[in-house]
Scaffold this active site. Sequence first.
Site, PDB file in Angstrom:
ATOM      1  N   ASN A   9       0.859  -1.182   0.000  1.00 52.65           N
ATOM      2  CA  ASN A   9       0.000   0.000   0.000  1.00 52.65           C
ATOM      3  C   ASN A   9       0.901   1.240   0.000  1.00 52.65           C
ATOM      4  O   ASN A   9       1.452   1.603   1.032  1.00 52.65           O
ATOM      5  CB  ASN A   9      -0.890  -0.032   1.253  1.00 52.65           C
ATOM      6  CG  ASN A   9      -1.761   1.204   1.378  1.00 52.65           C
ATOM      7  OD1 ASN A   9      -1.879   1.991   0.445  1.00 52.65           O
ATOM      8  ND2 ASN A   9      -2.368   1.382   2.547  1.00 52.65           N
ATOM      9  N   TRP A  10       1.031   1.845  -1.173  1.00 60.09           N
ATOM     10  CA  TRP A  10       1.938   2.999  -1.280  1.00 60.09           C
ATOM     11  C   TRP A  10       1.359   4.239  -0.622  1.00 60.09           C
ATOM     12  O   TRP A  10       2.060   5.220  -0.409  1.00 60.09           O
ATOM     13  CB  TRP A  10       2.215   3.325  -2.752  1.00 60.09           C
ATOM     14  CG  TRP A  10       2.967   2.301  -3.522  1.00 60.09           C
ATOM     15  CD1 TRP A  10       3.272   1.010  -3.134  1.00 60.09           C
ATOM     16  CD2 TRP A  10       3.524   2.451  -4.839  1.00 60.09           C
ATOM     17  NE1 TRP A  10       3.973   0.365  -4.127  1.00 60.09           N
ATOM     18  CE2 TRP A  10       4.141   1.224  -5.189  1.00 60.09           C
ATOM     19  CE3 TRP A  10       3.554   3.500  -5.758  1.00 60.09           C
ATOM     20  CZ2 TRP A  10       4.780   1.032  -6.419  1.00 60.09           C
ATOM     21  CZ3 TRP A  10       4.184   3.312  -6.979  1.00 60.09           C
ATOM     22  CH2 TRP A  10       4.799   2.096  -7.298  1.00 60.09           C
ATOM     23  N   LYS A  11       0.066   4.237  -0.357  1.00 62.35           N
ATOM     24  CA  LYS A  11      -0.632   5.425   0.163  1.00 62.35           C
ATOM     25  C   LYS A  11      -0.363   6.630  -0.751  1.00 62.35           C
ATOM     26  O   LYS A  11      -0.205   6.447  -1.957  1.00 62.35           O
ATOM     27  CB  LYS A  11      -0.225   5.711   1.614  1.00 62.35           C
ATOM     28  CG  LYS A  11      -0.298   4.454   2.492  1.00 62.35           C
ATOM     29  CD  LYS A  11      -0.243   4.755   3.945  1.00 62.35           C
ATOM     30  CE  LYS A  11      -0.143   3.445   4.715  1.00 62.35           C
ATOM     31  NZ  LYS A  11      -0.318   3.631   6.134  1.00 62.35           N
ATOM     32  N   HIS A  98      -9.582   0.700   4.413  1.00 66.00           N
ATOM     33  CA  HIS A  98      -8.365   0.956   5.199  1.00 66.00           C
ATOM     34  C   HIS A  98      -8.731   1.876   6.362  1.00 66.00           C
ATOM     35  O   HIS A  98      -9.583   2.767   6.219  1.00 66.00           O
ATOM     36  CB  HIS A  98      -7.299   1.596   4.302  1.00 66.00           C
ATOM     37  CG  HIS A  98      -5.955   1.649   4.951  1.00 66.00           C
ATOM     38  ND1 HIS A  98      -5.633   2.588   5.897  1.00 66.00           N
ATOM     39  CD2 HIS A  98      -4.874   0.847   4.820  1.00 66.00           C
ATOM     40  CE1 HIS A  98      -4.385   2.369   6.317  1.00 66.00           C
ATOM     41  NE2 HIS A  98      -3.907   1.313   5.669  1.00 66.00           N
ATOM     42  N   GLU A 100      -7.352   4.370   7.552  1.00 71.11           N
ATOM     43  CA  GLU A 100      -7.213   5.808   7.261  1.00 71.11           C
ATOM     44  C   GLU A 100      -8.451   6.324   6.523  1.00 71.11           C
ATOM     45  O   GLU A 100      -8.897   7.442   6.748  1.00 71.11           O
ATOM     46  CB  GLU A 100      -5.938   6.046   6.424  1.00 71.11           C
ATOM     47  CG  GLU A 100      -4.686   5.866   7.278  1.00 71.11           C
ATOM     48  CD  GLU A 100      -3.451   5.437   6.504  1.00 71.11           C
ATOM     49  OE1 GLU A 100      -3.425   5.544   5.268  1.00 71.11           O
ATOM     50  OE2 GLU A 100      -2.501   4.969   7.163  1.00 71.11           O
ATOM     51  N   GLU A 170      -5.637  -5.371  10.189  1.00 72.13           N
ATOM     52  CA  GLU A 170      -4.650  -4.331  10.465  1.00 72.13           C
ATOM     53  C   GLU A 170      -4.999  -3.608  11.763  1.00 72.13           C
ATOM     54  O   GLU A 170      -5.822  -2.676  11.758  1.00 72.13           O
ATOM     55  CB  GLU A 170      -4.637  -3.302   9.330  1.00 72.13           C
ATOM     56  CG  GLU A 170      -4.271  -3.860   7.984  1.00 72.13           C
ATOM     57  CD  GLU A 170      -3.692  -2.783   7.075  1.00 72.13           C
ATOM     58  OE1 GLU A 170      -2.554  -2.957   6.646  1.00 72.13           O
ATOM     59  OE2 GLU A 170      -4.361  -1.770   6.841  1.00 72.13           O
ATOM     60  N   GLY A 176       1.986   2.047  10.799  1.00 70.37           N
ATOM     61  CA  GLY A 176       2.911   3.172  10.695  1.00 70.37           C
ATOM     62  C   GLY A 176       3.543   3.574  12.017  1.00 70.37           C
ATOM     63  O   GLY A 176       4.127   4.643  12.126  1.00 70.37           O
ATOM     64  N   SER A 216       3.098  -2.354  10.414  1.00 74.05           N
ATOM     65  CA  SER A 216       4.548  -2.375  10.672  1.00 74.05           C
ATOM     66  C   SER A 216       5.190  -3.724  10.374  1.00 74.05           C
ATOM     67  O   SER A 216       6.130  -4.137  11.060  1.00 74.05           O
ATOM     68  CB  SER A 216       4.844  -1.917  12.108  1.00 74.05           C
ATOM     69  OG  SER A 216       4.390  -0.592  12.307  1.00 74.05           O
ATOM     70  N   GLY A 237       2.703  -1.261   4.328  1.00 75.64           N
ATOM     71  CA  GLY A 237       2.719   0.167   4.032  1.00 75.64           C
ATOM     72  C   GLY A 237       4.145   0.649   3.797  1.00 75.64           C
ATOM     73  O   GLY A 237       4.699   0.487   2.706  1.00 75.64           O
ATOM     74  N   GLY A 238       4.773   1.182   4.833  1.00 80.10           N
ATOM     75  CA  GLY A 238       6.105   1.792   4.711  1.00 80.10           C
ATOM     76  C   GLY A 238       7.117   0.926   3.985  1.00 80.10           C
ATOM     77  O   GLY A 238       7.838   1.399   3.096  1.00 80.10           O
TER      78      GLY A 238
END
Length: 253
Positions: A9-11, A98, A100, A170, A176, A216, A237-238
């Site tokens: 997930n590049w966001k 998600h 967010e 998640e 994150g 994470s 993610g990251g």
Amino acid sequence: MRKKIVAGNWKMNKNFEEGLALTSEIINIAKDELKNQAILVINPPFIHLNSLQKLIPQNSNIRLGSQNCYHQKSGAFTGETSVDMLKSVGVQYTIIGHSERREYFNETSEQLAQKTKLLLEVGITPIFCCGESLTIRESGKHLEYVAQQITESLFDLSTEDIQKIVIAYEPIWAIGTGKTASSAQAQEMHAYLRTHIAHTYTQEIAENISILYGGSCNPQNAKELFACADIDGGLIGGASLKSRDFITIAQSF
Ligand code: PEP
């Protein structure tokens, strides 16, 4: 056998040049080094989808995904992106729900049920995100809370359609933050969700659904998480923004 999936997930990261470079690196490293059958899904921002699709080799295990879709089929919804548009540029997976989006864009369970149905109608696999906040975990009600998220958005689906869903657990407190759920905490939730699905559908159906862990996840902890019986991969993610880390995670099965 359930599919093993690692989805990135590049966001809202990577401009066009950077997205091209990251995708090319992932394709090249995966071709040379990835030795298992894991499916890699890259989920860049909408604006990159059409171009990045053209880079992905036909017979590779890399798939294109989007980070969202709109919950109506078409029409006067300025700025939104429909499932038909996604399908037309080769999208095969779409992340929905998600945390967010639930938090910053007020997405509801009902809208997620609508998105799920629209995606399935055009043959795109929804990656349905669920997960609890730290407050809910500390209250001890996390298992029921996450099961309820699944009930509200997915349990209207037919026995055929529910098996087309990928679930991503998640925990919000792990996204994150560098604070991963322990493999025991993640496995407990995944097993609970699988049993929850089995109660409404059947054990056989529940066994066919891939449940990914997200929060994470990185090259250091992926092996231990993916070794758990009910963890079928990760939503990353990251660490999906670095080609080497992303592939190392995919090699962790
Ligand atoms: C995510 O946002 O889906 C996620 C898992 O992020 P991170 O890996 O950075 O915690």
